[in-house]
Design a protein around this motif. Structure first.
Motif, PDB file in Angstrom:
ATOM      1  N   GLU A 195       0.794  -1.176   0.002  1.00  0.00           N
ATOM      2  CA  GLU A 195       0.016  -0.090   0.122  1.00  0.00           C
ATOM      3  C   GLU A 195       0.810   1.211  -0.071  1.00  0.00           C
ATOM      4  N   GLY A 196       0.432   2.247  -0.611  1.00  0.00           N
ATOM      5  CA  GLY A 196       0.876   3.644  -0.568  1.00  0.00           C
ATOM      6  C   GLY A 196       2.475   3.814  -0.313  1.00  0.00           C
ATOM      7  N   ASN A 197       2.788   4.139   0.829  1.00  0.00           N
ATOM      8  CA  ASN A 197       4.393   4.336   1.078  1.00  0.00           C
ATOM      9  C   ASN A 197       5.178   3.146   0.685  1.00  0.00           C
ATOM     10  N   GLY A 198       4.528   1.803   1.019  1.00  0.00           N
ATOM     11  CA  GLY A 198       5.321   0.854   0.768  1.00  0.00           C
ATOM     12  C   GLY A 198       5.684   0.560  -0.716  1.00  0.00           C
ATOM     13  N   VAL A 199       4.834   1.270  -1.433  1.00  0.00           N
ATOM     14  CA  VAL A 199       5.102   1.116  -3.055  1.00  0.00           C
ATOM     15  C   VAL A 199       6.349   2.005  -3.218  1.00  0.00           C
ATOM     16  N   LYS A 200       6.387   3.068  -2.458  1.00  0.00           N
ATOM     17  CA  LYS A 200       7.687   3.988  -2.901  1.00  0.00           C
ATOM     18  C   LYS A 200       9.068   3.301  -2.172  1.00  0.00           C
ATOM     19  N   VAL A 201       8.893   2.616  -1.232  1.00  0.00           N
ATOM     20  CA  VAL A 201       9.917   1.999  -0.686  1.00  0.00           C
ATOM     21  C   VAL A 201      10.475   1.068  -1.517  1.00  0.00           C
ATOM     22  N   PHE A 202       9.672   0.122  -1.925  1.00  0.00           N
ATOM     23  CA  PHE A 202       9.782  -0.705  -2.785  1.00  0.00           C
ATOM     24  C   PHE A 202      10.601  -0.245  -4.259  1.00  0.00           C
ATOM     25  N   GLY A 203      10.029   0.834  -4.600  1.00  0.00           N
ATOM     26  CA  GLY A 203      10.488   1.565  -5.907  1.00  0.00           C
ATOM     27  C   GLY A 203      11.977   2.027  -5.652  1.00  0.00           C
ATOM     28  N   LYS A 204      12.294   2.549  -4.318  1.00  0.00           N
ATOM     29  CA  LYS A 204      13.646   2.758  -4.079  1.00  0.00           C
ATOM     30  C   LYS A 204      14.637   1.873  -3.983  1.00  0.00           C
ATOM     31  N   ALA A 205      14.057   0.721  -3.360  1.00  0.00           N
ATOM     32  CA  ALA A 205      15.037  -0.573  -3.458  1.00  0.00           C
ATOM     33  C   ALA A 205      15.241  -0.976  -4.795  1.00  0.00           C
ATOM     34  N   LEU A 206      14.302  -0.877  -5.858  1.00  0.00           N
ATOM     35  CA  LEU A 206      14.739  -0.931  -7.144  1.00  0.00           C
ATOM     36  C   LEU A 206      15.732  -0.263  -7.759  1.00  0.00           C
ATOM     37  N   HIS A 207      15.431   1.060  -7.242  1.00  0.00           N
ATOM     38  CA  HIS A 207      16.664   2.055  -7.888  1.00  0.00           C
ATOM     39  C   HIS A 207      17.939   1.708  -7.341  1.00  0.00           C
ATOM     40  N   ALA A 208      18.005   1.343  -5.955  1.00  0.00           N
ATOM     41  CA  ALA A 208      19.241   0.943  -5.318  1.00  0.00           C
ATOM     42  C   ALA A 208      19.892  -0.229  -6.082  1.00  0.00           C
TER      43      ALA A 208
ATOM     44  N   LEU B  49      12.208  -1.535 -13.768  1.00  0.00           N
ATOM     45  CA  LEU B  49      12.405  -0.439 -13.412  1.00  0.00           C
ATOM     46  C   LEU B  49      11.630   1.099 -13.803  1.00  0.00           C
ATOM     47  N   PRO B  50      11.375   1.075 -15.007  1.00  0.00           N
ATOM     48  CA  PRO B  50      10.609   2.209 -15.772  1.00  0.00           C
ATOM     49  C   PRO B  50       9.328   2.212 -14.894  1.00  0.00           C
ATOM     50  N   LEU B  51       8.541   1.303 -14.294  1.00  0.00           N
ATOM     51  CA  LEU B  51       7.322   1.322 -13.836  1.00  0.00           C
ATOM     52  C   LEU B  51       7.543   2.092 -12.354  1.00  0.00           C
ATOM     53  N   PHE B  52       8.545   2.163 -11.869  1.00  0.00           N
ATOM     54  CA  PHE B  52       8.750   2.842 -10.537  1.00  0.00           C
ATOM     55  C   PHE B  52       9.871   3.978 -10.599  1.00  0.00           C
ATOM     56  N   ARG B  53       9.982   4.393 -11.966  1.00  0.00           N
ATOM     57  CA  ARG B  53      10.893   5.475 -12.350  1.00  0.00           C
ATOM     58  C   ARG B  53      10.721   6.791 -11.458  1.00  0.00           C
ATOM     59  N   CYS B  54       9.253   7.138 -11.491  1.00  0.00           N
ATOM     60  CA  CYS B  54       9.033   8.349 -10.912  1.00  0.00           C
ATOM     61  C   CYS B  54       8.502   8.190  -9.675  1.00  0.00           C
ATOM     62  N   LEU B  55       9.234   8.315  -8.362  1.00  0.00           N
ATOM     63  CA  LEU B  55       8.711   8.044  -7.156  1.00  0.00           C
ATOM     64  C   LEU B  55       7.863   9.120  -6.476  1.00  0.00           C
TER      65      LEU B  55
ATOM     66  N   GLU C 257      28.641   1.037  -6.762  1.00  0.00           N
ATOM     67  CA  GLU C 257      27.461   0.087  -6.539  1.00  0.00           C
ATOM     68  C   GLU C 257      27.071   0.190  -5.216  1.00  0.00           C
ATOM     69  N   LEU C 258      27.670   1.204  -4.196  1.00  0.00           N
ATOM     70  CA  LEU C 258      27.257   1.362  -2.803  1.00  0.00           C
ATOM     71  C   LEU C 258      26.169   2.393  -2.765  1.00  0.00           C
ATOM     72  N   ARG C 259      26.468   3.300  -3.827  1.00  0.00           N
ATOM     73  CA  ARG C 259      25.687   4.615  -3.426  1.00  0.00           C
ATOM     74  C   ARG C 259      24.154   4.371  -3.518  1.00  0.00           C
ATOM     75  N   GLY C 260      23.572   3.310  -4.093  1.00  0.00           N
ATOM     76  CA  GLY C 260      22.207   3.076  -4.295  1.00  0.00           C
ATOM     77  C   GLY C 260      21.751   2.805  -2.762  1.00  0.00           C
ATOM     78  N   LEU C 261      22.691   1.900  -1.996  1.00  0.00           N
ATOM     79  CA  LEU C 261      21.965   1.476  -0.852  1.00  0.00           C
ATOM     80  C   LEU C 261      22.351   2.576   0.267  1.00  0.00           C
ATOM     81  N   LEU C 262      23.307   3.509   0.021  1.00  0.00           N
ATOM     82  CA  LEU C 262      23.193   4.553   1.183  1.00  0.00           C
ATOM     83  C   LEU C 262      22.207   5.648   0.855  1.00  0.00           C
ATOM     84  N   SER C 263      21.872   5.865  -0.390  1.00  0.00           N
ATOM     85  CA  SER C 263      20.682   6.574  -0.724  1.00  0.00           C
ATOM     86  C   SER C 263      19.281   6.148  -0.267  1.00  0.00           C
TER      87      SER C 263
END
Lengths: 279, 406
Positions: free
Chosen positions: B6-19, B84-90, B222-228
């Protein structure tokens, strides 16, 4: 304004004179249909219509009513010519297209008739530029024979809901499929790309759906490359009407509000790629 | 597998994909009883990341219908560019998406990602996937003697000073100081390279346990994604490591998720000071870390340039004062492995790995079911393999199904 103090005598020679205090009101709407270089201009006492076509399958029209212009004088019932639209747009933004409020480019567009160039007088901050763009014999715009009587399905959507979908469309899909139906899924945009397919569903009772009149289930596919340019018109618009007729031809009509809040229209007509009649 | 965010979880999931997208081009989607694991590995197999979302993270999480066999459902491998494109624009996801359902449909070989948006709008994406073995890296980070823990903010502030083009950095730790320096590749004119060093006192860390002085060189990109990701969730980051040449693990966790990035580190040249090439050649043992030494060592014989470790040196501001750094070659020696000997030694070293006991795999990154890729890519002399891995032939421990545990 220097432009408006031009002598009456000069005006006598022109069959068309159109003036605008803010050239952006014209250039913005023309940008929505600039996917090809050549544009056909048709002026009537009602206003200006600019047409751009692609491969005989797609046609885009921008309508700027006479009321939008500060001055619109036409000496014939129909004045038509063809110009390079890209060049015209370059001229309209010759002063650099500054977005400082209160500063705008004033435009006076004049045409003497067949064989004469299109003359643009542009003024900003006291500086006047004169541009003369060569005109050509206008080609006959295609008549898509799209008439209201043959419309099977029509919806009007608030552009805001479609803008995101269009910007996300899978460009690896060759076609954009539009399904309109009185039953589920009501209004659906589909793509079939390399990664898989995607469907965007808009229910008939959504707040974004201003009008929903679908009589028959229809699924049609249109070439993505033809429809993609319409995204520009969508971006400018606040509402869009989507209609298909019994042949599967598509009409998209965009309601655009310009800088001064006046309304103009842009429409796109597109032939279907193949007709798929849903069972 | 079927789950609902739900809601915020989708954004977190998207961020994980970005990382994860910072690591590799493919995404492994592995549903387990412990939760949904998203994993990625880079082509050189020197970086691995795993995000494990526990069932609590989801509004609804179920593994599979009764008809599917075993404990779980299918493990999928997807192209990052499909999902990734599905979650591109958080930001637009935050604004528009109310719920997101992800399910795996075996009959049609599709991962179905469905977004339920505002105004009744539904977006359904059917993505092709490849069935695959679960991707795993066997790395017991809890066995690492050295541990640092710091707020993500601190680490982000540290790495911020390095340009995004900086590939590798060196983390130098002593019981009294932690510093990050950029790693200069051999071949670059040292007089033209900008040298950056940042130091911190151990007190700045939430937890600091360092036994020996060490320099760890690894890939920063490769680490920057996780840090962000960690920073956006204000999670502290744990850094677990043992020695140079062995992988370092950066991880974050909270109640509903665990994320870690395991990076191979450059083999330390030697103990401080220029070395004789011969000294670094270690006998072929079953430890792949030594195999890595072997790798670097055999090339040292060729290069014969003075080698010194960048860290632990007091670098004076003026260029006259600062020592010229010729750090251990990273990419170059591997490119020099053209002679059959070099490959032969490596082949031997790795052949011996197939009989290694589980304990010696601590120092390596091991991947299941990538054997087909390994055959074609694994020992390609163009690939800079920092950490060796064994072939997937031996049965991998079945209990290591989760991400490296902390």
């Amino acid at each position: 304004m220097p432009l408006s103090t031009q002598s009456q005598a000069d005006d006598e020679q022109y069959v068309l004179v159109a003036s605008m205090d803010n050239a952006r009101n014209l250039s913005n709407i023309l940008k929505a249909i600039t996917f090809k270089d050549q544009a056909i201009f048709s002026a009537t006492p009602n206003g200006l219509k600019v047409t751009v076509e692609d491969s005989k399958c797609l046609q885009a029209n921008a309508f700027i009513q006479a009321e939008i212009f500060q001055e619109f004088t036409i000496k014939e019932d129909l004045v038509g010519f063809q110009v390079n639209l890209t060049v015209l747009l370059d001229c309209l933004s010759i002063f650099g297209g500054s977005t400082v409020p209160g500063v705008s480019t004033a435009l006076r567009m004049c045409y003497k008739g067949y064989g004469y160039p299109l003359t643009l007088f542009l003024e900003e901050g006291g500086v006047v530029t004169v541009c003369k763009i060569n005109t050509q014999e206008p080609e006959e715009p295609i008549d898509f024979e799209f008439c209201s009587n043959n419309v099977t399905n029509k919806v009007i959507l608030l552009s805001e809901s479609l803008k995101e979908a269009f910007s996300e469309l899978d460009m690896t899909s060759e076609v954009l499929q539009i399904t309109m139906s009185p039953s589920q899924p009501y209004f659906r945009l589909s793509t079939f790309g390399n990664s898989g397919n995607a469907h965007y569903d808009y229910p008939k009772d959504s707040e974004m759906m201003e009008l929903f009149k679908c009589t028959k289930t229809q699924t049609n596919r249109y070439k993505m490359s033809l429809l993609k340019p319409s995204t520009k018109a969508l971006a400018l618009s606040c509402k869009v009407s989507v209609r298909t007729d019994i042949r599967g031809f598509l009409s998209l009509q965009y309601l655009v509000r310009n800088d001064d809040g006046q309304i103009c229209f842009v429409e796109y007509y597109c032939c279907p790629d193949e007709e798929v009649e849903e069972e | 597998m079927n789950c609902l965010l739900e809601g915020n979880g989708v954004k977190v999931f998207g961020k994980a994909l970005h990382a994860l997208s910072r690591i590799g081009d493919a995404l492994w989607l592995d549903p387990t009883v412990k939760g949904l694991a998203l994993r990625a590995v880079n082509s050189a197999h020197s970086a691995y990341a795993c995000f494990l979302f526990s069932p609590l993270f989801f509004q609804h999480y179920s593994l599979g219908s009764g008809s599917e066999q075993g404990s779980g459902s299918v493990n999928c491998k997807l192209l990052m560019k499909s999902i990734l494109p599905l979650f591109r624009c958080l930001t637009s996801i935050e604004r528009n998406v109310e719920r997101c359902q992800i399910s795996v449909s075996t009959p049609s070989d599709r991962v179905v990602v469905q977004f339920f948006c505002r105004h009744g709008i539904t977006k359904t994406h059917n993505l092709r996937f490849q069935e695959s073995e679960a991707l795993q890296a066997v790395f017991a980070s809890h066995l690492c003697p050295n541990v640092l823990k710091a707020p993500a903010r601190l680490l982000c502030d540290m790495v911020m000073h390095f340009p995004s083009s900086q590939e590798e950095i060196t983390l130098s730790v002593t019981p009294l100081r932690v510093s990050l320096t950029n790693y200069c590749e051999e071949g670059k004119d040292p007089m033209r390279t900008m040298y950056t060093e940042m130091s911190l006192h151990p007190d700045e860390f939430d937890f600091f346990q360092v036994g020996v002085d060490l320099d760890l060189t690894f890939c920063l990109k490769e680490l920057r994604g996780l840090l962000s990701f960690a920073e956006s969730h204000s999670l502290p980051v744990s850094v677990n490591f043992s020695t140079a040449g062995k992988p370092v693990c950066f991880s974050v966790e909270d109640v509903v998720l665990e994320a870690s990035v395991v990076l191979a580190t450059l083999m330390d040249s030697e103990s401080r000071g220029p070395s004789q090439p011969a000294e670094t050649l270690a006998p072929v043992t079953s430890r792949c870390a030594d195999a890595a030494v072997l790798l670097v060592g055999s090339c040292e014989a060729d290069s014969g340039e003075p080698r010194c470790t960048p860290a632990v040196m007091d670098l004076v501001a003026s260029s006259q004062g600062s020592p010229i750094i010729s750090p251990p070659p990273l990419m170059l020696p591997l490119l020099q492995i053209d002679e059959p000997n070099g490959l032969g030694e490596l082949g031997e070293a790795c052949a011996s790995l197939t009989t290694t006991p589980a304990s010696s795999t601590i120092c390596s990154l091991l991947f299941n079911a990538l054997s087909s890729e390994q055959d074609s890519d694994g020992y390609d002399s163009r690939l800079p393999v920092l950490a060796c891995y064994s072939d997937g032939e031996e049965s991998m421990e079945e209990d290591h199904t989760g991400s490296p545990s902390l």
